[in-house]
Design an enzyme around this catalytic site. Structure first.
Site, mmCIF file in Angstrom:
data_model
loop_
_atom_site.group_PDB
_atom_site.id
_atom_site.type_symbol
_atom_site.label_atom_id
_atom_site.label_comp_id
_atom_site.label_asym_id
_atom_site.label_seq_id
_atom_site.Cartn_x
_atom_site.Cartn_y
_atom_site.Cartn_z
ATOM 1 N N LYS A 1 -3.052 -2.850 -39.630
ATOM 2 C CA LYS A 1 -3.761 -3.715 -38.679
ATOM 3 C C LYS A 1 -4.884 -2.897 -38.056
ATOM 4 O O LYS A 1 -4.904 -2.629 -36.847
ATOM 5 C CB LYS A 1 -2.785 -4.222 -37.602
ATOM 6 C CG LYS A 1 -1.772 -5.226 -38.116
ATOM 7 C CD LYS A 1 -2.357 -6.624 -38.284
ATOM 8 C CE LYS A 1 -2.635 -7.256 -36.938
ATOM 9 N NZ LYS A 1 -3.329 -8.561 -37.092
ATOM 10 N N TYR B 1 9.470 3.123 -35.662
ATOM 11 C CA TYR B 1 10.929 3.258 -35.585
ATOM 12 C C TYR B 1 11.348 4.667 -35.159
ATOM 13 O O TYR B 1 12.508 4.913 -34.871
ATOM 14 C CB TYR B 1 11.583 2.905 -36.924
ATOM 15 C CG TYR B 1 11.465 1.441 -37.297
ATOM 16 C CD1 TYR B 1 10.931 0.512 -36.411
ATOM 17 C CD2 TYR B 1 11.883 0.978 -38.536
ATOM 18 C CE1 TYR B 1 10.806 -0.823 -36.744
ATOM 19 C CE2 TYR B 1 11.772 -0.363 -38.879
ATOM 20 C CZ TYR B 1 11.224 -1.252 -37.979
ATOM 21 O OH TYR B 1 11.110 -2.577 -38.316
ATOM 22 N N ASP C 1 8.900 -3.011 -43.476
ATOM 23 C CA ASP C 1 10.216 -3.613 -43.292
ATOM 24 C C ASP C 1 10.110 -5.125 -43.488
ATOM 25 O O ASP C 1 10.888 -5.751 -44.225
ATOM 26 C CB ASP C 1 10.690 -3.273 -41.862
ATOM 27 C CG ASP C 1 12.162 -3.528 -41.655
ATOM 28 O OD1 ASP C 1 12.829 -3.964 -42.603
ATOM 29 O OD2 ASP C 1 12.646 -3.299 -40.531
ATOM 30 N N ASP D 1 10.937 -7.413 -47.177
ATOM 31 C CA ASP D 1 11.955 -8.472 -47.176
ATOM 32 C C ASP D 1 11.345 -9.788 -47.636
ATOM 33 O O ASP D 1 11.944 -10.543 -48.402
ATOM 34 C CB ASP D 1 12.536 -8.664 -45.770
ATOM 35 C CG ASP D 1 13.763 -7.794 -45.545
ATOM 36 O OD1 ASP D 1 13.939 -6.830 -46.304
ATOM 37 O OD2 ASP D 1 14.539 -8.084 -44.622
ATOM 38 N N ASP E 1 -1.025 -9.042 -41.501
ATOM 39 C CA ASP E 1 -0.682 -10.458 -41.283
ATOM 40 C C ASP E 1 -1.231 -11.314 -42.420
ATOM 41 O O ASP E 1 -0.552 -12.211 -42.930
ATOM 42 C CB ASP E 1 -1.173 -10.940 -39.913
ATOM 43 C CG ASP E 1 -2.626 -10.579 -39.626
ATOM 44 O OD1 ASP E 1 -3.189 -9.722 -40.332
ATOM 45 O OD2 ASP E 1 -3.202 -11.156 -38.685
#
Ligand code: NAD
Length: 369
Positions: free
Chosen positions: A193, A142, A250, A254, A226
């Protein structure tokens, strides 16, 4: 130590409504627990833009840097949707996070027994759930450069964001996760990852370094992000503290948060480096936004904002016992059946208002004495 200082930035929409209930709780702590705070208030977001032409003035920014903790309500709303990007309400929030260097974002996912039915998952999977996601908040894709949308010679366009982390950035958020784990169930799972991203390999190596050199007593595991998403909905209780980067955090936070039901229940803390008095730079805010669809109707659930204040008691003011007291008061009113509209299931029922929820929590606090 001096009287601890709080800067309240209630913001837009339901922000001032939910913060109103937090202010009553702050007053309760002053009157009943002899815990006085030096409270000041200021503007952020759309209301600051309306008044000053900017979502956060330099004066407010300077105040935020000086206080022991910032309590934020919510920013934004349809009236500001067409503003230039540089003065949108959210820019005020991002400026606070960036300039206060709040690199560690704590998002608890805790399922109150009374609301276990509310989750989209089966009750036995979420009942008693209590995990904490630590998301790196000031770096990664970001913020990384280069970024932008560029024209290519062949007439196509190219969008670029850069996932970039340094040793220091990874180590400091890893430390914050290990510290938290020591106060909880002593387990950290780090997610990245590393199978496909160099930044993920570095993340794994640096988290392992911090573990081996500074926190060998804490159990550390690693998981690809993942798989982490799958495990969160398969069996979330396997986790205690999860630490991950800005982008994966992020999404994973959530996902984890919604295991517990309503957006109106979710607090957060964003912490930075310790100040001279030993307290971390800190901002506490509910996860939800300004909820324009219910603004001014007395329907907003104040619990997310109230639980954010409980996090302030725990992480800024080092008062776990009083944080426990406030969380227990929330748990009690829910167990007694108090429900704002967002907490009613499809079968309905009669909701109580924002202020009535505040009344019930204050009564439960009184009863705890
Ligand atoms: P939102 O979180 O404001 O609302 C989503 C839904 O959840 C709405 O139906 C709302 O009524 C409900 N809801 C949210 N909080 C609630 C509460 N405390 N009690 C009961 N119901 C609640 O998200 P949105 O609608 O996508 O965004 C609205 C505005 O808020 C936008 O301008 C957005 O940019 C902004 N926003 C701000 C923040 C922030 O300040 N941190 C976060 C998210 C969105």
């Amino acid at each position: 130590m001096n009287t601890p200082s709080l800067l309240i930035l209630a913001g837009d929409g339901i922000g001032p409504e939910v913060m109103g209930e937090v202010k009553r709780i702050i007053t309760w702590y002053g009157e009943k627990r002899d815990m006085t705070f030096d409270v000041s208030e200021d503007l952020i977001g759309g209301v600051a833009y309306d008044t000053h032409g900017t979502p956060l003035t330099d004066e407010t920014m300077a105040k935020a840097q000086e206080v022991d903790a910032v309590l934020l309500g919510a920013v934004g709303g349809p009236a500001y949707d067409d503003l230039d990007f540089s003065v949108k309400p959210e820019r005020g929030l991002l400026r606070l996070r960036k300039e206060m260097d709040l690199f560690s974002n704590l998002r608890p996912a805790q399922c109150f027994d009374a609301l276990a039915d509310f989750s989209s998952l089966k009750q036995d999977i979420v009942a008693g759930l209590d995990i904490m996601i630590v998301r790196e908040l000031t770096s990664g894709s970001y913020f990384g450069e280069p970024r932008g949308i560029f024209d290519l010679p062949n007439g196509e366009r190219e969008g670029i964001n850069t996932q970039r982390y340094t040793t220091r950035e990874i180590r400091r958020v890893a430390r914050s996760a290990f510290e938290l784990a020591r106060k909880r169930s002593n387990k950290v799972c780090s997610m990245e990852k590393a199978n496909v991203m160099e930044s993920g390999i570095l993340w794994r190596e640096e988290v392992t370094w911090v573990h081996e050199n500074e926190y060998p007593d804490v159990e550390l595991s690693h998981m690809y992000a993942d798989n982490g998403a799958m495990q969160l909905v398969r069996w979330p209780k396997q986790f205690d503290v999860i630490v991950t980067d800005n982008l994966f955090g992020d999404i994973l936070s959530d996902c984890a948060a919604m295991l517990t039901g309503s957006l109106g229940m979710l607090p957060s803390a964003s912490l930075g480096v310790p100040m001279e008095n030993g307290r971390p730079k800190a901002m506490y805010e509910p996860v939800h936004g300004s909820a324009p669809d219910i603004t001014g109707q007395g329907k907003a659930n104040p619990i997310a904002c109230i639980l954010s204040f409980a996090m302030a008691l725990r992480y800024s003011f080092n008062d776990g016992a009083e944080a426990d007291r406030l969380e227990a008061a929330v748990e009690k009113v829910l167990a007694d059946g108090a429900r704002t509209a967002d907490l009613l299931g499809p079968e309905g029922g009669s909701p109580i208002s924002t202020t009535e929820m505040g009344d019930a929590i204050l009564a439960a606090l009184d009863a705890s004495l």
